[in-house]
Design a protein around this motif. Structure first.
Motif, PDB file in Angstrom:
ATOM      1  N   HIS A  90      58.618  51.371 -27.454  1.00 44.19           N
ATOM      2  CA  HIS A  90      59.739  51.773 -26.593  1.00 44.19           C
ATOM      3  C   HIS A  90      59.195  52.429 -25.318  1.00 44.19           C
ATOM      4  O   HIS A  90      59.616  52.112 -24.208  1.00 44.19           O
ATOM      5  N   HIS A 119      57.705  60.900 -21.732  1.00 42.46           N
ATOM      6  CA  HIS A 119      59.111  61.279 -21.913  1.00 42.46           C
ATOM      7  C   HIS A 119      59.544  61.445 -23.372  1.00 42.46           C
ATOM      8  O   HIS A 119      60.443  62.215 -23.666  1.00 42.46           O
ATOM      9  N   ASP A 120      58.916  60.733 -24.311  1.00 39.12           N
ATOM     10  CA  ASP A 120      59.321  60.827 -25.722  1.00 39.12           C
ATOM     11  C   ASP A 120      58.223  61.401 -26.608  1.00 39.12           C
ATOM     12  O   ASP A 120      58.301  61.304 -27.835  1.00 39.12           O
ATOM     13  N   ASP A 201      64.851  54.536 -19.169  1.00 38.35           N
ATOM     14  CA  ASP A 201      64.946  54.837 -20.602  1.00 38.35           C
ATOM     15  C   ASP A 201      66.253  54.263 -21.164  1.00 38.35           C
ATOM     16  O   ASP A 201      66.270  53.557 -22.180  1.00 38.35           O
TER      17      ASP A 201
HETATM   18 MG    MG Z   1      63.100  57.207 -24.658  1.00 36.61          MG
END
Ligand code: MG
Length: 385
Positions: A90, A119-120, A201
């Motif tokens: 992802h 970001h994750d 995203d």
């Molecule tokens: Mg994400």
């Protein structure tokens, strides 16, 4: 024919471009230029050929927390198959789409890539189910959020040098992440590069969750085509000839889903940027500009998201996973709080300044889905949850 020699002196001219020269040639005035960076908490000398945001990206990419994203679920768990996205794939898809948008808008691609890869990074095992479970466990300690945990990883848990804790990332990366934790604390909107990553995203997960859900048989292409956005994608596919088989139609729909959203975003944003004509990233931040989809597409995207919430994210298979995450994290949390001597040394060392519950939470949040299960079965071997 061009020569690699300086005409006046006869000495070899460098073919290497500095980061500043490259950015000067490629970026728009509203981009975040490397030379405008507020730097790092621990001052470092400049790298001879990598700019500050390239170094951020590389530090994130080489961190152990980043590698562990391969063992963390996005929406679907590893035992449901090997087609669907993990948290790592992802992340790669977000980075790819964000870079496409950023390059077209002449923003800083190095910063975008660093932000996308980061970001994750703070997601615990079992995604949002794991986050909710840890939030309950740490309710008396201020709760748990994956966005805050990303900062803990970057500033405390990762280790590059023995004398400096964390990754020592640029302030622009840390501040963009801090904005996700608490928007109210900021007077300005996030950098355009950070806004691009957030938009990418959303485009990414809507497209790949649709793809994965169909592939896993949780929803059918027929059901999806009742949605306006998917119907519109199918009309565009029909213009060039609809594939006869379901697999190729599914792939074509995913392609169209991404393409129509990115195109809408670029059309709208490039017009807005040309009109605003900001002369610096700071000027852009002082406006209330929000990079977002516009027109009917924004509503159609919401309709798709409601469908995914209802038919995919709340699917019985995923709700069962939620229960497993809840039970494993809660029981292991209580176990380590009552047996702190069982924590690995680098987490037991955190007890003194973070408190026992937070040290346990930080340990559990760093686990992959698989490692959480192994740890759980080690402590509760008779429990088959
Ligand atoms: Mg994400």
């Amino acid at each position: 024919m061009t020569s690699n020699h300086d005409d006046q002196t006869g000495t070899p001219a460098s073919i290497l471009q500095t980061t500043a020269e490259r950015e000067q040639a490629l970026l728009a005035p509203w981009a975040m230029f490397s030379h405008q960076s507020l730097g790092r908490q621990a001052v470092e000398t400049e790298h001879p050929y990598r700019g500050p945001f390239q170094r951020d990206r590389d530090r994130i990419l080489h961190s152990s927390a980043y590698r562990r994203l391969s063992g963390k679920m996005q929406v679907f768990t590893g035992d449901m198959g090997d087609y669907h996205r993990t948290r790592l794939t992802h992340t790669h898809e977000v980075a790819s789409i964000a870079r496409t948008i950023g390059r077209t808008l002449r923003l800083n691609e190095d910063l975008i890539e660093a932000l996308a890869l980061f970001h994750d990074i703070g997601h615990p095992p079992y995604g949002h189910a794991g986050e909710d479970a840890l939030d309950e466990c740490l309710a008396d300690e201020g709760g748990f959020s994956h966005n805050q945990y990303a900062l803990t990883i970057a500033e405390e848990l990762e280790c590059r040098h023995v004398d400096t804790p964390g990754l020592n990332l640029s302030r622009e990366v840390l501040e963009s992440q801090a904005f996700r934790v608490d928007k109210e604390e900021f007077l300005h909107t996030p950098l355009l590069e950070a806004q691009v990553v957030d938009a990418a995203d959303s485009i990414t997960y809507d497209a790949h969750d649709t793809d994965d859900a169909v592939k896993l048989g949780l929803v059918s292409l027929e059901e999806l085509q009742s949605l306006t956005l998917i119907h519109r994608c199918c009309e565009r596919i029909d213009d060039r000839g609809r594939p006869a088989d379901e697999d190729n139609l599914r792939r074509a729909i995913v392609h169209e889903l991404i393409d129509c959203q990115v195109s809408n975003l670029l059309d709208t944003t490039s017009e807005q940027l040309a009109q605003a004509n900001w002369q610096s990233a700071q000027q852009a931040r002082q406006s209330d500009f929000q990079l977002q989809l516009t027109g009917s597409l924004a509503e159609e995207k919401s309709e798709l998201e409601s469908f995914l919430h209802q038919h995919v994210y709340r699917h019985p298979t995923l709700l069962a996973t939620r229960e497993i995450a809840h039970q494993q994290l809660h029981r292991l949390f209580v176990y380590f709080v009552t047996h702190p001597q069982q924590l690995p040394p680098r987490f037991s060392q955190r007890i003194e300044h973070k408190g026992l519950p937070r040290a346990v939470g930080d340990y559990l949040a760093g686990m992959t889905d698989r490692y959480l299960e192994i740890s759980y079965l080690e402590q509760f071997p008779d429990d088959k949850c």
